[in-house]
Write a protein that holds these residues in place. Structure first.
Motif, PDB file in Angstrom:
ATOM      1  N   GLU A  42     -46.668 -15.165 -27.678  1.00  0.00           N
ATOM      2  CA  GLU A  42     -46.410 -16.645 -27.486  1.00  0.00           C
ATOM      3  C   GLU A  42     -45.528 -17.137 -26.238  1.00  0.00           C
ATOM      4  N   ILE A  43     -44.856 -16.056 -25.814  1.00  0.00           N
ATOM      5  CA  ILE A  43     -43.905 -16.581 -24.601  1.00  0.00           C
ATOM      6  C   ILE A  43     -44.188 -15.558 -23.555  1.00  0.00           C
ATOM      7  N   ASP A  44     -44.339 -15.977 -22.016  1.00  0.00           N
ATOM      8  CA  ASP A  44     -44.819 -15.266 -20.968  1.00  0.00           C
ATOM      9  C   ASP A  44     -43.457 -14.498 -20.521  1.00  0.00           C
ATOM     10  N   TYR A  45     -42.831 -13.470 -21.161  1.00  0.00           N
ATOM     11  CA  TYR A  45     -41.794 -12.778 -20.791  1.00  0.00           C
ATOM     12  C   TYR A  45     -41.739 -12.218 -19.335  1.00  0.00           C
ATOM     13  N   PRO A  46     -42.976 -11.573 -18.932  1.00  0.00           N
ATOM     14  CA  PRO A  46     -43.034 -11.176 -17.555  1.00  0.00           C
ATOM     15  C   PRO A  46     -42.768 -12.275 -16.499  1.00  0.00           C
ATOM     16  N   TYR A  47     -43.218 -13.241 -16.688  1.00  0.00           N
ATOM     17  CA  TYR A  47     -43.183 -14.632 -15.689  1.00  0.00           C
ATOM     18  C   TYR A  47     -41.646 -15.132 -15.974  1.00  0.00           C
ATOM     19  N   LEU A  48     -41.107 -15.170 -16.976  1.00  0.00           N
ATOM     20  CA  LEU A  48     -39.751 -15.478 -16.942  1.00  0.00           C
ATOM     21  C   LEU A  48     -38.716 -14.748 -16.328  1.00  0.00           C
ATOM     22  N   ILE A  49     -39.060 -13.243 -16.541  1.00  0.00           N
ATOM     23  CA  ILE A  49     -38.022 -12.369 -15.756  1.00  0.00           C
ATOM     24  C   ILE A  49     -38.328 -12.444 -14.513  1.00  0.00           C
ATOM     25  N   ALA A  50     -39.392 -12.548 -14.095  1.00  0.00           N
ATOM     26  CA  ALA A  50     -39.983 -12.745 -12.457  1.00  0.00           C
ATOM     27  C   ALA A  50     -38.890 -13.641 -11.846  1.00  0.00           C
ATOM     28  N   GLU A  51     -39.072 -14.930 -12.630  1.00  0.00           N
ATOM     29  CA  GLU A  51     -38.416 -16.011 -12.165  1.00  0.00           C
ATOM     30  C   GLU A  51     -37.069 -15.970 -11.999  1.00  0.00           C
ATOM     31  N   LYS A  52     -36.298 -14.968 -12.888  1.00  0.00           N
ATOM     32  CA  LYS A  52     -34.959 -14.523 -12.617  1.00  0.00           C
ATOM     33  C   LYS A  52     -34.698 -13.494 -11.516  1.00  0.00           C
ATOM     34  N   ILE A  53     -35.468 -12.729 -11.457  1.00  0.00           N
ATOM     35  CA  ILE A  53     -35.520 -11.599 -10.197  1.00  0.00           C
ATOM     36  C   ILE A  53     -35.548 -12.425  -8.890  1.00  0.00           C
ATOM     37  N   SER A  54     -36.425 -13.385  -9.018  1.00  0.00           N
ATOM     38  CA  SER A  54     -36.764 -14.228  -7.668  1.00  0.00           C
ATOM     39  C   SER A  54     -35.595 -14.911  -7.361  1.00  0.00           C
ATOM     40  N   LEU A  55     -34.913 -15.824  -8.189  1.00  0.00           N
ATOM     41  CA  LEU A  55     -33.616 -16.466  -8.089  1.00  0.00           C
ATOM     42  C   LEU A  55     -32.785 -15.770  -7.391  1.00  0.00           C
ATOM     43  N   TYR A  56     -32.392 -14.544  -7.975  1.00  0.00           N
ATOM     44  CA  TYR A  56     -31.277 -13.642  -7.545  1.00  0.00           C
ATOM     45  C   TYR A  56     -31.416 -13.061  -6.056  1.00  0.00           C
ATOM     46  N   ILE A  98     -18.320 -11.196 -15.491  1.00  0.00           N
ATOM     47  CA  ILE A  98     -19.694 -10.677 -15.066  1.00  0.00           C
ATOM     48  C   ILE A  98     -19.653  -9.225 -15.252  1.00  0.00           C
ATOM     49  N   ASP A  99     -20.793  -8.820 -16.096  1.00  0.00           N
ATOM     50  CA  ASP A  99     -20.868  -7.575 -16.418  1.00  0.00           C
ATOM     51  C   ASP A  99     -21.681  -6.594 -15.524  1.00  0.00           C
ATOM     52  N   VAL A 100     -21.229  -6.224 -14.687  1.00  0.00           N
ATOM     53  CA  VAL A 100     -21.779  -5.084 -13.853  1.00  0.00           C
ATOM     54  C   VAL A 100     -21.115  -3.754 -13.975  1.00  0.00           C
ATOM     55  N   ARG A 101     -21.654  -2.778 -13.438  1.00  0.00           N
ATOM     56  CA  ARG A 101     -21.104  -1.476 -13.464  1.00  0.00           C
ATOM     57  C   ARG A 101     -21.140  -0.710 -12.107  1.00  0.00           C
ATOM     58  N   ALA A 102     -20.303  -0.294 -11.713  1.00  0.00           N
ATOM     59  CA  ALA A 102     -20.198   0.699 -10.544  1.00  0.00           C
ATOM     60  C   ALA A 102     -20.605   2.076 -10.835  1.00  0.00           C
ATOM     61  N   PHE A 122     -31.344 -13.548 -20.944  1.00  0.00           N
ATOM     62  CA  PHE A 122     -30.102 -14.236 -21.352  1.00  0.00           C
ATOM     63  C   PHE A 122     -29.328 -14.963 -20.321  1.00  0.00           C
ATOM     64  N   ASN A 123     -29.524 -14.228 -19.236  1.00  0.00           N
ATOM     65  CA  ASN A 123     -28.657 -14.670 -17.894  1.00  0.00           C
ATOM     66  C   ASN A 123     -29.340 -16.263 -17.704  1.00  0.00           C
ATOM     67  N   THR A 124     -28.444 -17.162 -17.359  1.00  0.00           N
ATOM     68  CA  THR A 124     -28.792 -18.553 -16.908  1.00  0.00           C
ATOM     69  C   THR A 124     -28.803 -18.623 -15.426  1.00  0.00           C
ATOM     70  N   ASP A 125     -29.642 -19.556 -14.967  1.00  0.00           N
ATOM     71  CA  ASP A 125     -29.485 -19.918 -13.423  1.00  0.00           C
ATOM     72  C   ASP A 125     -28.207 -19.912 -12.808  1.00  0.00           C
ATOM     73  N   GLU A 126     -27.306 -20.409 -13.801  1.00  0.00           N
ATOM     74  CA  GLU A 126     -26.031 -20.766 -13.161  1.00  0.00           C
ATOM     75  C   GLU A 126     -25.069 -19.356 -13.347  1.00  0.00           C
ATOM     76  N   GLU A 127     -25.252 -18.590 -14.153  1.00  0.00           N
ATOM     77  CA  GLU A 127     -24.629 -17.098 -14.126  1.00  0.00           C
ATOM     78  C   GLU A 127     -25.004 -16.334 -13.002  1.00  0.00           C
ATOM     79  N   VAL A 132     -23.770 -14.253  -7.364  1.00  0.00           N
ATOM     80  CA  VAL A 132     -23.939 -14.150  -5.946  1.00  0.00           C
ATOM     81  C   VAL A 132     -22.657 -14.779  -5.336  1.00  0.00           C
ATOM     82  N   ASN A 133     -22.199 -15.863  -5.791  1.00  0.00           N
ATOM     83  CA  ASN A 133     -21.080 -16.574  -5.254  1.00  0.00           C
ATOM     84  C   ASN A 133     -19.825 -15.596  -5.145  1.00  0.00           C
ATOM     85  N   GLN A 134     -19.575 -14.970  -6.305  1.00  0.00           N
ATOM     86  CA  GLN A 134     -18.467 -13.745  -6.446  1.00  0.00           C
ATOM     87  C   GLN A 134     -18.740 -12.777  -5.512  1.00  0.00           C
ATOM     88  N   LEU A 135     -20.109 -12.306  -5.467  1.00  0.00           N
ATOM     89  CA  LEU A 135     -20.387 -11.118  -4.636  1.00  0.00           C
ATOM     90  C   LEU A 135     -20.157 -11.721  -3.207  1.00  0.00           C
TER      91      LEU A 135
END
Length: 142
Positions: A42-56, A98-102, A122-127, A132-135
């Motif tokens: 029912e949900i187009d997960y590939p499209y939704l995650i592609a939007e997150k990747i594109s935003l980042y 922000i949970d990132v790993r070295a 689960f990442n919001t656009d604001e997150e 990116v602002n913190q980086l």
């Protein structure tokens, strides 16, 4: 059901206890599996995650941060040139929630230490914007 000779039938009755004594999955497990499959279609997960990747990607590209390793996947990296710098960046971002790993040498080649950023639905656009602002702030203080 197994179709076969009398010898096969007798063998299975005497030696295939797991086959003889198996039971069907409980109805609630079948219902849960069916619901999961319905949700996946029912949900187009590939499209939704592609939007997150594109935003980042667009935010990180416009930030001016160097050593970004562009990737079409949900795993993104930024290269640092030492374990200390990568650890510091990860700890700083973690202190901001922000949970990132070295990823440090010797896991990666010396001089190729990096931050591993995993994007997910689960990442919001604001997150992602905050990341990116913190980086950007981190890179300015190097």
């Amino acid at each position: 059901m197994v179709l076969g000779s009398t010898a096969l039938r007798n063998y299975l009755i005497n030696f295939a206890r797991s086959f003889i004594y198996s039971t069907a999955a409980p109805i609630h497990a079948i219902a849960a599996i069916r619901s999961a499959y319905q949700m996946l279609t029912e949900i187009d997960y590939p499209y939704l995650i592609a939007e997150k990747i594109s935003l980042y990607s667009s935010l990180i590209n416009s930030s001016g941060i160097q050593n970004v390793q562009p990737s079409p996947s949900t795993i993104q990296t930024i290269i640092y040139n030492s374990n200390q710098k990568a650890k510091f960046a990860a700890q700083t971002l973690q202190s901001k929630g922000i949970d990132v790993r070295a990823i440090l040498s010797p896991t990666v080649a010396e001089g190729k230490e990096r931050l591993r950023i995993c994007l997910h639905l689960f990442n919001t656009d604001e997150e992602i914007e905050m990341l990116v602002n913190q980086l950007t702030l981190l890179k300015k203080h190097e």
